[in-house]
Design a protein around this motif. Sequence first.
Motif, short mmCIF file in Angstrom:
data_model
loop_
_atom_site.label_atom_id
_atom_site.label_comp_id
_atom_site.label_asym_id
_atom_site.label_seq_id
_atom_site.Cartn_x
_atom_site.Cartn_y
_atom_site.Cartn_z
N SER A 351 0.79 -1.30 0.07
CA SER A 351 -0.10 -0.07 -0.04
C SER A 351 0.96 1.39 -0.32
O SER A 351 0.73 2.10 -0.69
CB SER A 351 -0.94 -0.11 1.32
OG SER A 351 -1.75 -1.01 1.13
N ALA A 352 1.99 1.33 1.03
CA ALA A 352 2.80 2.40 1.10
C ALA A 352 3.61 2.66 -0.30
O ALA A 352 3.74 3.61 -0.75
CB ALA A 352 3.83 2.13 2.09
N LYS A 353 3.81 1.51 -0.93
CA LYS A 353 4.74 1.52 -2.44
C LYS A 353 3.83 2.14 -3.44
O LYS A 353 4.19 3.10 -4.11
CB LYS A 353 5.06 0.31 -2.55
CG LYS A 353 5.92 0.10 -3.77
CD LYS A 353 6.52 -1.13 -4.02
CE LYS A 353 7.15 -1.20 -5.62
NZ LYS A 353 7.84 -2.75 -5.81
N ASP A 358 6.29 6.89 2.59
CA ASP A 358 6.95 5.97 3.27
C ASP A 358 6.08 5.34 4.26
O ASP A 358 5.25 5.81 4.63
CB ASP A 358 8.40 6.48 4.01
CG ASP A 358 7.75 7.66 5.04
OD1 ASP A 358 7.30 7.28 6.09
OD2 ASP A 358 8.03 8.85 4.60
N THR A 359 6.58 4.16 4.74
CA THR A 359 5.70 3.14 5.66
C THR A 359 5.42 3.82 6.94
O THR A 359 4.55 3.80 7.48
CB THR A 359 6.60 1.95 5.75
OG1 THR A 359 7.79 2.13 6.29
CG2 THR A 359 6.42 1.04 4.53
N ALA A 360 6.42 4.44 7.35
CA ALA A 360 6.53 5.27 8.77
C ALA A 360 5.12 6.27 8.88
O ALA A 360 4.41 6.48 9.67
CB ALA A 360 7.66 5.87 9.23
N SER A 361 5.15 7.20 7.86
CA SER A 361 4.05 8.08 7.61
C SER A 361 2.88 7.31 7.39
O SER A 361 1.83 7.92 7.95
CB SER A 361 4.52 8.89 6.29
OG SER A 361 5.75 9.64 6.44
N SER A 365 -0.45 7.97 10.08
CA SER A 365 -1.69 8.56 9.71
C SER A 365 -2.71 7.76 9.76
O SER A 365 -3.99 8.21 10.16
CB SER A 365 -1.67 9.10 8.26
OG SER A 365 -1.23 7.82 7.33
N LEU A 366 -2.72 6.30 10.04
CA LEU A 366 -3.66 5.28 10.24
C LEU A 366 -3.73 5.18 11.61
O LEU A 366 -5.14 4.84 11.95
CB LEU A 366 -3.52 4.17 9.44
CG LEU A 366 -3.45 4.06 7.87
CD1 LEU A 366 -3.04 2.57 7.39
CD2 LEU A 366 -4.80 4.57 7.24
N THR A 367 -3.00 5.47 12.57
CA THR A 367 -3.21 5.10 13.90
C THR A 367 -2.97 6.10 14.91
O THR A 367 -3.23 5.76 16.05
CB THR A 367 -1.81 3.92 14.26
OG1 THR A 367 -0.61 4.58 14.11
CG2 THR A 367 -1.94 2.71 13.31
N LYS A 368 -2.85 7.07 14.37
CA LYS A 368 -2.87 8.42 15.38
C LYS A 368 -3.87 9.55 14.96
O LYS A 368 -3.86 9.65 13.56
CB LYS A 368 -1.46 8.86 15.59
CG LYS A 368 -0.59 7.95 16.40
CD LYS A 368 0.68 8.35 16.37
CE LYS A 368 1.83 7.29 17.06
NZ LYS A 368 1.69 6.06 16.49
N MET A 574 -4.41 13.99 5.06
CA MET A 574 -4.26 14.87 4.12
C MET A 574 -2.49 15.30 4.17
O MET A 574 -2.05 15.53 3.03
CB MET A 574 -4.91 16.26 4.35
CG MET A 574 -6.43 16.10 4.21
SD MET A 574 -6.83 15.81 2.77
CE MET A 574 -6.28 17.08 1.74
N GLY A 575 -2.09 15.55 5.12
CA GLY A 575 -0.56 15.42 5.09
C GLY A 575 0.11 14.38 4.63
O GLY A 575 1.00 14.59 3.93
N LEU A 576 -0.38 13.23 4.63
CA LEU A 576 0.16 11.92 3.97
C LEU A 576 0.05 11.99 2.38
O LEU A 576 1.06 11.85 1.74
CB LEU A 576 -0.25 10.78 4.41
CG LEU A 576 0.32 9.38 3.83
CD1 LEU A 576 1.36 8.89 4.35
CD2 LEU A 576 -1.07 8.30 3.83
N VAL A 577 -1.26 12.74 2.05
CA VAL A 577 -1.15 12.84 0.67
C VAL A 577 -0.27 13.82 -0.02
O VAL A 577 0.39 13.80 -1.02
CB VAL A 577 -2.54 13.07 0.06
CG1 VAL A 577 -2.78 13.72 -1.10
CG2 VAL A 577 -3.71 12.09 0.55
N GLN A 578 0.01 14.97 0.93
CA GLN A 578 0.73 16.00 0.48
C GLN A 578 2.14 15.43 0.48
O GLN A 578 3.15 15.98 -0.28
CB GLN A 578 0.59 17.14 1.52
CG GLN A 578 1.42 18.48 0.99
CD GLN A 578 0.69 19.61 1.47
OE1 GLN A 578 -0.14 19.68 2.55
NE2 GLN A 578 0.42 20.65 0.75
N LYS A 579 2.53 14.68 1.29
CA LYS A 579 4.06 13.89 1.03
C LYS A 579 4.14 12.90 0.07
O LYS A 579 5.41 12.48 -0.21
CB LYS A 579 4.21 13.20 2.35
CG LYS A 579 4.31 14.16 3.67
CD LYS A 579 4.74 13.41 4.88
CE LYS A 579 4.57 14.32 6.22
NZ LYS A 579 4.57 13.38 7.51
N SER A 580 3.19 12.58 -0.71
CA SER A 580 3.18 11.61 -1.79
C SER A 580 3.80 12.05 -2.81
O SER A 580 3.90 12.99 -3.35
CB SER A 580 1.80 11.10 -2.02
OG SER A 580 1.64 10.31 -3.11
#
Length: 747
Positions: A351-353, A358-361, A365-368, A574-580
């Motif tokens: 999914s991350a790939k 990255d997997t940490a992000s 984003s899913l657990t916090k 939303m922050g995760l999407v911005q980092k993608s």
Amino acid sequence: MVLLTKGDNVWVDSDIGVAIGAKVRKVTGDKCVVVDDTGKERVLSHQNGSGVSLMHPTSVEGVADMIRLGDLNEAGLLRNLQLRHKQGHIYTYIGSVLVAVNPYELLPLYTAEQVHLYHGRQLGELPPHVFAIADSCYFNMRRNHCNQCCIISGESGAGKTESTKLMLQFLAAVSGQHSWIEQQILEANPILEAFGNAKTIRNDNSSRFGKYVEIFFNNKGVIEGAHMEQYLLEKSRVCHQASNERNYHIFYCLLMGLPEEQKKILSLGKAEDYSYLNASGCITCDGREDATDYSRIRSALKILTFGDRDCWDIFKLLAAILHMGNIDFRGSIMNNMESSDVSASPHFTMSAKLLEVDTASLDASLTKRTFLTNRERVCKPLSSEQARDTRDAFAKAIYSKMFLWLFEKINVAIHKKPAQGSTQGYNSIGLLDIFGFENFKTNSFEQLCINFANEQLQQFFVRHVFKLEQEEYTREDISWKRIIFTDNQPTLDLLAVKPLNILSLIDEESHFPKGTDTTMLSKMNQVHKSNSSYIVSKSDHDIYFGIKHFAGAVYYNPTGFLEKNRDALSPDLMGLVQKSSSKLLRLLFEKDLNANTMKQNNSKVVITPKSSLRQVNEKCRGTTTLSSQFRQSLDSLMRALSICEPHFIRCFKPNHSKAAKLFDRELCIRQLRDSGMLETIRIRKSGFPIRHTYREFLSRYRVLLNTVTCDPRTEPEEECCNAICKAVIRQEDDWRIGKTKIFLKVR
């Protein structure tokens, strides 16, 4: 009294109050034994009108236009539709309204010869057909230089989408150019069906969104372009389906049709391997070839100018959604608070790939969940259940944004603006294919929106077929016996018009920080408990409310209403999407990301406890809820329809089994009642649907005028029109002279 003999065809009053076909088997004294079409024997009086009545001659065949029915009642209507359905006649008129009964089989009715046959013919000149309605739209557009629209309505599985496709095919054929733009318009269908349709219990190809297709024609009647609008995709289907239903077709097409080397890159397996596809217990769909459909979709995407890179980016995100559905979470306790961790699996890594993060992000984003308080940012852990909800919300958001993007890309390809400086004006024909009325065991926010849309369209139908027609008779001083009809305006007032209406209360509670589904329900009950269209839950323990819709009462479960209406992703996602690094993923959320940035730049954090609630509330009010977006879209649609000359196709489903030749009388009588067909026939039968100004009528039919009787050079136009009618029309009741127009009946 009419005596019956063995072998007579008769009508028998059935247990549900409608007439059914039967045949006399035996006559004994004043009794007769009849066998109905289900094989059941009945012993009844054989006197005409006492339980059994003789069929009149047209009863054996049925009539093509139900205005000509002798028995103007529900039983007569149902009997006529059943007879025609049995003979394979799936189309029937009510004046200019077409009733289409889904045959659930392929019929040889839509060939090029049929297109040629119906093109340029008057409505009613040939047997009823969807092509006749399409040609009527085309002819009226060209003759009157007026925009046309066709509202195609009915329950799920009644055949609305097929009727829309057939209308499009006819218009493309009669346009006469066989151009690239026509092909592009037609090829949009397989794409939108793949991404927006799914197998449901009621329908193997159910549209889970509404669409309005507007086709533009130049003054020569040639298609110049088109534009499409979409309404309320059912996002929840991406993550959850009812038992024996499927997710959207595209997922199964992708897994069955994608070349093996590409499936390997995306780490894709079989449909059975994915939680978003296998939980309902239904993987396949009878009559659908998913691998073949994949090839058709790829071809259509190419024609609609989607490049290979576009297609690959789409498939990557679809694969990411499937992998995300297999991500699971382990619950734990951290600092006396419920928290969760991502369970290790190749699906999480993949999914991350595919999302290019990255997997940490992705994990964070899913657990916090991050909150902005008056003084600082606070990071709160999510429970395993909350983490699953966050995962599902992200998957639904990606899919729905992709669906919107597909529409935008298709519109860019098919919409052609007039050249700069051109005086060429376009007329259009709009086709509305929108979700049918829904009433399930559990009805949620989506059903409320869908049924609100159906209420709007029913009011449009009522207004044009009943209100406007009767108002014009009054305005023109035509003698007329008013028809009593069911008006659904009170339900619309409750839902969206009156102060503190249902939708505004849902919006208000969505904006309130401490609003919950329970407080929302409490307010609705308090405000509307005395409204006759509203049904209050019987006790505080019952979590539901009801609305009396035009098609019957529907009970809604308010659980989840506010979350669905807010329709917002967490700032973490939303922050995760911005980092993608995925250009397509960022493009899908571009508007949200820009709005989020502006909000952060403009926000002023005031560190006073008293002002914190007000500040959060005001920031929330700046966001647009799903119901307000939907209402704006519907308002725009209704304005577009109101400036068009409308045509109506009422689609009926003959049975729930999707079986050919099976006619469920109870189901069909309910649809007849819900759609107001009996009132429609009454007003069409007793009314004067053909009307012209005196000048128009005289210009068209002057050749029939004997100038000795009335000379238009010296006599008023009104007198000359009257003279033509007296000379040509036999029945004096077949026309009326109004103040400015002449009115004619259909014969």
